[in-house]
Design a protein around this motif. Sequence first.
Motif, PDB file in Angstrom:
ATOM      1  N   LEU A  36       0.890  -1.063  -0.103  1.00 56.17           N
ATOM      2  CA  LEU A  36      -0.043  -0.090   0.023  1.00 56.17           C
ATOM      3  C   LEU A  36       0.982   1.148   0.083  1.00 56.17           C
ATOM      4  O   LEU A  36       0.628   2.402  -0.896  1.00 56.17           O
ATOM      5  CB  LEU A  36      -1.102  -0.002   1.100  1.00 56.17           C
ATOM      6  CG  LEU A  36      -1.825  -1.177   1.090  1.00 56.17           C
ATOM      7  CD1 LEU A  36      -2.822  -1.335   2.385  1.00 56.17           C
ATOM      8  CD2 LEU A  36      -2.766  -1.232  -0.190  1.00 56.17           C
ATOM      9  N   PRO A  37       1.866   1.578   0.860  1.00 52.83           N
ATOM     10  CA  PRO A  37       2.743   2.832   0.824  1.00 52.83           C
ATOM     11  C   PRO A  37       3.438   2.572  -0.452  1.00 52.83           C
ATOM     12  O   PRO A  37       3.781   3.918  -0.989  1.00 52.83           O
ATOM     13  CB  PRO A  37       3.642   2.699   2.008  1.00 52.83           C
ATOM     14  CG  PRO A  37       3.567   1.142   2.593  1.00 52.83           C
ATOM     15  CD  PRO A  37       2.235   0.722   2.137  1.00 52.83           C
ATOM     16  N   ALA A  38       3.766   1.610  -1.000  1.00 52.95           N
ATOM     17  CA  ALA A  38       4.744   1.458  -2.350  1.00 52.95           C
ATOM     18  C   ALA A  38       3.702   2.149  -3.471  1.00 52.95           C
ATOM     19  O   ALA A  38       4.281   2.915  -4.320  1.00 52.95           O
ATOM     20  CB  ALA A  38       4.956   0.166  -2.572  1.00 52.95           C
ATOM     21  N   LEU A  39       2.472   1.668  -3.353  1.00 52.70           N
ATOM     22  CA  LEU A  39       1.501   2.298  -4.457  1.00 52.70           C
ATOM     23  C   LEU A  39       1.263   3.534  -4.206  1.00 52.70           C
ATOM     24  O   LEU A  39       1.368   4.436  -5.414  1.00 52.70           O
ATOM     25  CB  LEU A  39       0.142   1.433  -4.205  1.00 52.70           C
ATOM     26  CG  LEU A  39       0.064   0.059  -5.028  1.00 52.70           C
ATOM     27  CD1 LEU A  39      -1.333  -0.365  -4.591  1.00 52.70           C
ATOM     28  CD2 LEU A  39       0.297   0.236  -6.174  1.00 52.70           C
ATOM     29  N   ALA A  40       1.139   3.938  -2.976  1.00 52.59           N
ATOM     30  CA  ALA A  40       0.959   5.494  -2.689  1.00 52.59           C
ATOM     31  C   ALA A  40       2.073   6.310  -3.295  1.00 52.59           C
ATOM     32  O   ALA A  40       2.055   7.384  -3.735  1.00 52.59           O
ATOM     33  CB  ALA A  40       0.602   5.844  -1.128  1.00 52.59           C
ATOM     34  N   ASP A  41       3.212   5.822  -2.961  1.00 51.72           N
ATOM     35  CA  ASP A  41       4.406   6.491  -3.491  1.00 51.72           C
ATOM     36  C   ASP A  41       4.537   6.659  -4.976  1.00 51.72           C
ATOM     37  O   ASP A  41       4.865   7.541  -5.403  1.00 51.72           O
ATOM     38  CB  ASP A  41       5.905   5.927  -2.996  1.00 51.72           C
ATOM     39  CG  ASP A  41       5.872   6.067  -1.303  1.00 51.72           C
ATOM     40  OD1 ASP A  41       5.090   6.702  -0.912  1.00 51.72           O
ATOM     41  OD2 ASP A  41       6.597   5.226  -0.901  1.00 51.72           O
ATOM     42  N   LEU A  42       4.219   5.705  -5.549  1.00 54.99           N
ATOM     43  CA  LEU A  42       4.425   5.462  -7.043  1.00 54.99           C
ATOM     44  C   LEU A  42       3.464   6.316  -7.823  1.00 54.99           C
ATOM     45  O   LEU A  42       3.427   6.729  -8.860  1.00 54.99           O
ATOM     46  CB  LEU A  42       4.681   4.105  -7.518  1.00 54.99           C
ATOM     47  CG  LEU A  42       5.958   3.413  -7.147  1.00 54.99           C
ATOM     48  CD1 LEU A  42       5.880   2.039  -7.435  1.00 54.99           C
ATOM     49  CD2 LEU A  42       7.129   4.086  -7.768  1.00 54.99           C
ATOM     50  N   HIS A  43       2.120   6.215  -7.197  1.00 49.59           N
ATOM     51  CA  HIS A  43       1.023   6.236  -8.217  1.00 49.59           C
ATOM     52  C   HIS A  43      -0.114   7.447  -7.221  1.00 49.59           C
ATOM     53  O   HIS A  43      -0.049   7.024  -6.286  1.00 49.59           O
ATOM     54  CB  HIS A  43       0.219   5.479  -8.445  1.00 49.59           C
ATOM     55  CG  HIS A  43       1.070   4.176  -9.386  1.00 49.59           C
ATOM     56  ND1 HIS A  43       1.492   4.575 -10.311  1.00 49.59           N
ATOM     57  CD2 HIS A  43       1.575   3.148  -8.916  1.00 49.59           C
ATOM     58  CE1 HIS A  43       2.310   3.448 -10.960  1.00 49.59           C
ATOM     59  NE2 HIS A  43       2.354   2.632  -9.915  1.00 49.59           N
ATOM     60  N   ARG A  44      -0.367   8.449  -7.896  1.00 54.05           N
ATOM     61  CA  ARG A  44      -1.482   9.152  -7.132  1.00 54.05           C
ATOM     62  C   ARG A  44      -2.923   8.962  -7.868  1.00 54.05           C
ATOM     63  O   ARG A  44      -3.750   8.459  -7.117  1.00 54.05           O
ATOM     64  CB  ARG A  44      -1.205  10.526  -7.399  1.00 54.05           C
ATOM     65  CG  ARG A  44      -0.272  11.427  -6.449  1.00 54.05           C
ATOM     66  CD  ARG A  44      -0.696  11.465  -5.155  1.00 54.05           C
ATOM     67  NE  ARG A  44       0.594  11.419  -4.016  1.00 54.05           N
ATOM     68  CZ  ARG A  44       0.308  10.412  -3.068  1.00 54.05           C
ATOM     69  NH1 ARG A  44      -0.699  10.005  -2.657  1.00 54.05           N
ATOM     70  NH2 ARG A  44       1.217  10.533  -1.974  1.00 54.05           N
ATOM     71  N   ASN A  45      -3.043   8.859  -9.114  1.00 57.26           N
ATOM     72  CA  ASN A  45      -4.406   8.943  -9.397  1.00 57.26           C
ATOM     73  C   ASN A  45      -4.735   7.352  -9.777  1.00 57.26           C
ATOM     74  O   ASN A  45      -5.072   6.886 -10.939  1.00 57.26           O
ATOM     75  CB  ASN A  45      -4.756   9.576 -10.604  1.00 57.26           C
ATOM     76  CG  ASN A  45      -3.592   9.419 -11.897  1.00 57.26           C
ATOM     77  OD1 ASN A  45      -2.823   9.003 -11.699  1.00 57.26           O
ATOM     78  ND2 ASN A  45      -4.353  10.002 -13.097  1.00 57.26           N
ATOM     79  N   ILE A  46      -4.686   6.385  -8.778  1.00 46.37           N
ATOM     80  CA  ILE A  46      -5.344   5.016  -9.213  1.00 46.37           C
ATOM     81  C   ILE A  46      -6.552   5.005  -8.299  1.00 46.37           C
ATOM     82  O   ILE A  46      -6.606   5.630  -7.349  1.00 46.37           O
ATOM     83  CB  ILE A  46      -4.402   3.983  -8.923  1.00 46.37           C
ATOM     84  CG1 ILE A  46      -3.736   4.315  -7.473  1.00 46.37           C
ATOM     85  CG2 ILE A  46      -3.159   3.941  -9.926  1.00 46.37           C
ATOM     86  CD1 ILE A  46      -2.812   2.989  -6.757  1.00 46.37           C
TER      87      ILE A  46
END
Length: 213
Positions: A36-46
């Motif tokens: 989850l934090p990895a996704l939040a760091d890499l992507h904003r608009n998902i």
Amino acid sequence: IDVTREKQAAAQEAATLVSDGMTVGLGTGSTVAFLLPALADLHRNIRCIATSPQTESIARQVGLMVEPFRDVISLDIAIDGADQIAPDGWLIKGGGAAHTREKLVAISAQRFIVIADSTKTVNNLKGPVPVELLAFGLGSTLHRLGNVTLREGVPHSPDGGIIGDYHGRLDDPQSTAAWLSGTPGVVEHGLFPPEMVTTIIVGHTNGKVEQRI
Ligand code: DER
């Protein structure tokens, strides 16, 4: 081995498979907690669909946009952990009692990615298989299934089902899965067939990951 590091490596690798604008299914468990934090760091608009209240709350905490799984027909990708991964790709999931929602999200995604540390890969699946049972007629369903133990503590899934574990034979997962799916009163079980899985990413202590298609 350093299981935490392995989970982190697998989760971070899976996050790179997500591109902006995607609708992403988020699994449940400690490996997904690193995703989850990895996704939040890499992507904003998902747009994210969570498979449990615990995933939903962590996702929101790290700033991911979570929406209910209602109007979305198909997700671009779903990423989730597993309890056991057999060489032929059969999975046991549901240790975290979320397998009903996880299987629905997995089957609705174009790609289903499993992330795991190296302790999850086994030579042969070993029971028990998590099951979600309808509360209505529970006694009769338990009698019909035989050797099922019910989970202590909070027995209910967020959808009101009773979570248990089926301690039956697993030498032929295909027939056990078919029998559980076909038993009235069983809402869902934690055997996930290989054809449902797109990629398995196993993390290793040296930070490397091994991808199995
Ligand atoms: O309960 C589940 O299905 C979880 O995804 C489980 O299979 C993996 O949990 P873990 O990442 O905490 O090992």
